[in-house]
Design a protein around this motif. Structure first.
Motif, PDB file in Angstrom:
ATOM      1  N   ALA C  51       0.857  -1.182   0.000  1.00 36.12           N
ATOM      2  CA  ALA C  51       0.000   0.000   0.000  1.00 36.12           C
ATOM      3  C   ALA C  51       0.888   1.226   0.000  1.00 36.12           C
ATOM      4  CB  ALA C  51      -0.922  -0.013   1.203  1.00 36.12           C
ATOM      5  N   HIS C  52       1.515   1.458  -1.140  1.00 32.51           N
ATOM      6  CA  HIS C  52       2.537   2.506  -1.179  1.00 32.51           C
ATOM      7  C   HIS C  52       1.937   3.877  -1.011  1.00 32.51           C
ATOM      8  CE1 HIS C  52       4.028  -0.919  -3.695  1.00 32.51           C
ATOM      9  NE2 HIS C  52       4.903  -0.872  -2.685  1.00 32.51           N
ATOM     10  N   PHE C  53       0.815   4.089  -1.677  1.00 31.79           N
ATOM     11  CA  PHE C  53       0.199   5.414  -1.592  1.00 31.79           C
ATOM     12  C   PHE C  53      -0.237   5.721  -0.163  1.00 31.79           C
ATOM     13  CE2 PHE C  53      -3.662   8.092  -2.199  1.00 31.79           C
ATOM     14  CZ  PHE C  53      -2.975   9.227  -2.578  1.00 31.79           C
ATOM     15  N   LEU C  54      -0.793   4.708   0.506  1.00 30.74           N
ATOM     16  CA  LEU C  54      -1.213   4.916   1.886  1.00 30.74           C
ATOM     17  C   LEU C  54      -0.027   5.187   2.785  1.00 30.74           C
ATOM     18  CD1 LEU C  54      -4.118   2.483   2.644  1.00 30.74           C
ATOM     19  CD2 LEU C  54      -4.148   4.913   2.211  1.00 30.74           C
ATOM     20  N   ALA C 132       0.474   2.663  -8.199  1.00 27.52           N
ATOM     21  CA  ALA C 132       0.033   2.748  -6.817  1.00 27.52           C
ATOM     22  C   ALA C 132      -1.066   3.796  -6.635  1.00 27.52           C
ATOM     23  CB  ALA C 132       1.224   3.063  -5.904  1.00 27.52           C
ATOM     24  N   VAL C 133      -0.907   4.952  -7.288  1.00 30.08           N
ATOM     25  CA  VAL C 133      -1.885   6.018  -7.087  1.00 30.08           C
ATOM     26  C   VAL C 133      -3.155   5.730  -7.878  1.00 30.08           C
ATOM     27  CG1 VAL C 133      -2.338   8.473  -7.364  1.00 30.08           C
ATOM     28  CG2 VAL C 133      -0.070   7.681  -6.676  1.00 30.08           C
ATOM     29  N   GLY C 134      -2.985   5.302  -9.104  1.00 28.51           N
ATOM     30  CA  GLY C 134      -4.146   5.053  -9.944  1.00 28.51           C
ATOM     31  C   GLY C 134      -5.052   3.990  -9.363  1.00 28.51           C
ATOM     32  N   ALA C 135      -4.472   2.964  -8.777  1.00 30.04           N
ATOM     33  CA  ALA C 135      -5.283   1.879  -8.222  1.00 30.04           C
ATOM     34  C   ALA C 135      -6.207   2.396  -7.132  1.00 30.04           C
ATOM     35  CB  ALA C 135      -4.376   0.772  -7.677  1.00 30.04           C
TER      36      ALA C 135
END
Lengths: 97, 687, 170
Positions: C51-54, C132-135
């Motif tokens: 969960a890179h964006f998180l 990561a962000v798009g998902a």
């Protein structure tokens, strides 16, 4: 790593609860609540891996609410401090019978 | 009747031109008969509040509306009289109650019986209204008085003209209310207010009977309209069965309250605390006869219940004798008349109880006139006494001005009142050819002809007693030496022209009303038994049932002799009693009230009215009072307030106190409790 | 045991340990610093959980914004210097630790009873195709757009409320 993540989450949550029980300082109690929120977030993220991206979306909402809560809560604490010159929760007992 | 015939001639062409068929008649503005008195009530009531000093307007409106109502009633009476065996006309205005099976219309029933009653009511009311102008002229509550009186007539007409038992009950209760209001008209004196309450409460017992009877009627017959009830009753109810007997007995309980019969008569003598015109109108002429009207109206039901008939006749007969004996030894000028009224009402019930409905209604009508006359004559005397004593500066309370022992020799001072009083007294005593002779004679004859020998004897004795006590009343008031006192005597004067005029009109009525029903045995006028024929359609069904089950009435009295012979004997006996009593008492020296002693022995028993009031007090009032105190202290304050209301409150408060111990106000406690709760729930889920 | 698991255990240990330290420090400033440490560790675990964006959000919002807010308040109220020790007495220690352990045990049992992760990893292909962000962003602004707007309003209300409450002269 699902199970392990859930255990970590449980541990953090238990620590947060113990902290709320142990401390009398309102700000620290607040921090403990943030810790519990994070523990829940962690389990959301862990599960999202198998249940879908929605778990991570929930975390975003939780973070937003936590931010709002922190803002309002801290404002209240400031207000209380002005009144009592203290943030010790023993002083806030208006709800007593 | 001659008068009816005349109007007949005038109206006949118009009616025939309108194409009126036989057996049908078109009533003339029937609702206005009721609305006019109500209008008077509204206007006078408003005046009483807004402009109590507009006496002249009140004097016009109060009797005026009654005069118009009387005219309408007279027109309708003539209209219905000239149609042979006219069918009842029902005028329905709106649906009053509609619940499930029950449907009651606000409807008027105009038939012979109702119109006869309405005519008597409006006529006597009108005269008494006029009389009241003089009698109440100086009273501060003048407008209020006329408002009540108008309201009373309104309710009385609702009672008489209503087409169903519930509507009749409305009138029944309404006249009771007005009676209460008028008895306690001078409510600032506690005795009068108490008398009003007594009347109301005693009547309530009777009303309870009326209500129960209506419930039973609805349960058995499914309707409360007069027509519905009387048409279905002979088929639906078994002759002499428990149902119809219960219904009629409960109805009769209502009658004993309203019409002051044993055992509920005790309120009527006390009702004399009201203004005298009220006593004349409500407690002699109209309201108290409502019970007789009810029995006559429900004649079909009573005819189906021979037991109830016997009860009615017996109660009536016993009451007649009982009240007449009390009247013999009363000293209050109005009380004598009051007991006389109870006695005469007993006669009426005796009549309707033996199935002689026409005789009962006939006596009701004649009695209304001569009893109103006697009351108004008493009123004139009281009025005069009051003025005289007041002018003389002596105490002028009710107990002084109304005591016969303080009067005597008034004939010299009040000649008009004196003469009319004599007419009324003779009519009451049943002296030929005055009204009471015909009506009373018919009742006595009917009792004998129906084989009620005991009641027949009772009725005859009562008739003799009646002649006796009314002669005593006359002698004590008008003959002999005056006992008013030297100072007051010179102020005693005749009543005003309005009052004497009303007395004269009533005296004429007392003289001639009997002629509407001259028995066949005395063929004095060509149209004998006119009232019988007139009322025939109203009582046909009931009389049919009675004849079917009990046979035709006999044509001879229990010990022989025809109606003619007995009526001659009766009037001769009455005259004899009058003469004897008059001679015996004329020279008797009475002492003024404050100097005389209470009568002793048998006279004392009569003077104290057989101690019935005291007996009721002991047997009914006091235990009931104790019961009330018990209910108040123990049940209400102890059980309901203490245990139930306050108990619940205390329990709730205690529970609240217990729970509130957890509300320490410390955040730690709350957190601890929340965590414990979460742990318990989680534990339940996890383990 | 590969390296990522080792790293996971490391950060898990740091997170729990600094959490315990946080609740036991007398000085609120220290507590806040240990909380920051915990949050960083959790962010690291997020990375390990893909969960890179998180993880980025966790650092920016929590560690960056919220904790700074806490510290500001602590300093504003001058609690860092002459603070009153606010740890409770022995009874509460027993209660706190005992209940914490019971809670942990119950959650542990629950986690173990939870159905084992079945099926394939659904997140990996998604991340591969959309990044990561798009998902996260695509469902957020398509399916949950109303919730996002409402949350925005909530933030606005919280901001106004905080200002009003804190400014009021009591």
């Amino acid at each position: 790593m699902l199970f392990e993540s859930l255990v970590v989450s449980a541990a953090l949550f238990a620590v947060g609860v113990a902290g709320v029980l142990l401390r009398r300082n309102a700000i620290v109690m607040f921090m403990c609540i943030e810790l519990m929120l994070n523990a829940v977030n962690l389990s959301f993220v862990a599960i999202s891996r198998y249940a879908g991206i929605e778990g991570q979306l929930f975390v975003i909402f939780v973070m937003t609410v936590a931010a709002a809560e922190a803002a309002v809560g801290l404002a209240i604490i400031i207000s209380i401090f002005r009144h009592y010159e203290s943030v010790d929760v023993r002083n806030f007992r208006l709800l007593r019978w | 009747m001659v008068g009816a015939g005349l109007i007949d001639l005038v109206l006949a062409p118009a009616q025939e031109a309108a194409g009126v068929q036989a057996h049908a008649f078109v009533p003339f503005l029937p609702s206005w008969m009721i609305l006019l008195p109500f209008l008077g009530f509204v206007i006078n009531g408003a005046l009483g509040y807004l402009a109590p000093d507009r006496r002249r307007l009140v004097s016009v409106v109060g009797p005026g509306v009654l005069g118009l109502a009387f005219l309408i009633a007279a027109v309708n009476f003539v209209l219905i009289a000239r149609v042979h065996d006219a069918e009842p006309v029902i005028r329905s205005y709106w649906t009053w109650i509609e619940v499930g099976q029950l449907r009651v219309d606000a409807a008027l029933q105009i038939d012979q019986l109702a119109m006869a009653m309405a005519l008597v009511v409006t006529c006597v009311s009108f005269i008494i209204h006029v009389y009241s102008i003089g009698y109440m002229g100086e009273d501060r509550g003048y407008a209020r008085y006329f408002a009540y009186l108008n309201l009373f007539v309104f309710f009385m007409l609702v009672l008489v003209l209503g087409a169903s038992f519930p509507l009749m009950f409305v009138g029944w209760e309404g006249v009771g209310l007005c009676s209460y209001l008028l008895i306690g008209f001078w409510f600032k004196q506690s005795a009068k207010a108490d008398a009003g309450q007594k009347a109301f409460i005693v009547n309530r017992i009777g009303d309870f009977g009326f209500l129960i009877a209506m419930f039973l009627m609805f349960a058995y017959l499914g309707t409360l309209d007069f027509q519905g009830v009387f048409e279905t009753a002979p088929g639906a109810l078994e002759y002499g069965g428990a149902a119809v007997t219960l219904i009629t007995l409960f109805l009769f309980l209502g009658c004993t309250g309203k019409s002051a019969q044993i055992p509920l008569y005790v309120w009527l003598p006390d009702a004399m605390h009201g203004p005298t015109p009220v006593s004349a109108l409500i407690h002699a002429a109209t309201m108290v006869t409502a019970g007789v009207y009810l029995v006559a109206r429900a004649g079909v039901l009573f005819a189906l219940a021979p037991l109830s008939m016997n009860v009615v006749a017996t109660v009536g007969g016993v009451t007649a004798l009982f009240a007449a004996t009390i009247a013999v030894q009363q000293f209050d000028i109005k009380r004598v008349i009051a007991y006389s009224t109870i006695s005469q009402l007993g006669y009426m019930f005796l009549a309707v109880g033996v199935g002689a409905y026409t005789a009962g209604i006939f006596h009701l009508g004649t009695h209304a006139f001569f009893k109103a006359l006697l009351f108004l004559a008493s009123g004139a005397v009281i009025h005069s006494m009051h003025h005289a004593l007041e002018h003389a500066g002596e105490p002028a309370g009710e107990d002084v001005t109304q005591d016969l022992r303080n009067m005597g020799g008034l004939k010299a001072y009040m000649p008009g009142t004196f003469r009319t009083a004599w007419v009324g007294a003779l009519a009451l005593a049943g002296v030929f050819p005055l009204a009471g002779f015909f009506s009373k004679d018919e009742i006595i004859w009917s009792a004998g002809a129906r084989g009620q020998t005991v009641l027949w004897v009772v009725a005859i004795i009562t008739a003799l007693l009646t002649a006796g006590y009314i002669t005593r009343w006359l002698v004590m008031a008008f003959h002999g030496v005056n006992r008013t006192g030297d100072k007051a005597r010179k102020y005693v004067h005749e009543a005003g022209a309005v009052m004497v005029g009303a007395l004269v009109v009533l005296a004429v009525g007392s003289a001639v009303t009997g002629w509407v029903n001259i028995p066949e045995a005395l063929p004095l006028l060509p149209e004998f038994s006119w009232l019988h024929q007139f009322l025939h359609p109203s009582f046909e069904a009931a009389e049919h049932i009675i004849v079917e089950h009990l046979g035709e009435p006999a044509h001879a009295s229990p010990i022989g002799g025809g109606e003619g012979l007995w009526s001659v004997l009766a009037t001769a006996a009455a005259v004899a009693v009058i003469v004897v009593v008059f001679q015996a008492l004329k020279g008797k020296k009475y002492l003024p009230a404050r100097e005389s002693k209470e009568p002793a022995g048998v006279w004392g028993l009569l003077y104290h009215k057989y101690y019935v009031d005291e007996l009721y007090d002991l047997v009914v009032v006091r235990p009931f009072k104790n019961l009330c105190v018990f209910s108040w202290r123990v049940i209400d304050q102890g059980l309901i307030d203490g245990v139930m209301v306050n108990g619940v409150a205390y329990t709730t408060r205690f529970g609240g106190w217990v729970v509130s111990r957890f509300q320490t106000g410390y955040l730690g406690t709350y957190v601890l409790i929340i965590v414990l709760g979460v742990l318990i729930i989680l534990g339940a889920v996890a383990l | 045991m590969d390296i990522s698991q080792l790293v996971f255990y490391l950060f898990a240990g740091v997170a729990v340990a600094s959490g315990v330290l946080m609740i036991t420090r007398k000085n609120p400033v220290y507590s806040a610093m240990y909380l920051v440490l915990t949050l960083f560790s959790v962010a690291a675990i997020y990375v390990l959980l893909d969960a890179h964006f998180l993880a980025a959000l966790q650092i920016v919002i929590y560690a960056g914004a919220i904790l700074v807010l806490f510290l500001f308040v602590i300093m504003l109220l001058n609690l860092g210097h002459d603070f009153v020790p606010d740890l409770r007495g022995k009874f509460w220690w027993f209660v706190g630790i005992g209940l914490g352990l019971v809670l942990f045990a119950e959650l542990f049992v629950l986690a173990r009873n939870a159905p084992e992760a079945s099926g394939p990893d659904v997140l990996a292909p998604l991340l591969r195709s959309q990044g990561a962000v798009g998902a996260v962003a695509e469902p957020l602004f398509e399916n949950y757009v109303v919730a996002v707007e409402v949350t925005g309003v909530l933030l606005l209300v919280a901001m106004v409320g905080a200002v009003v409450i804190a400014k009021r002269k009591v």
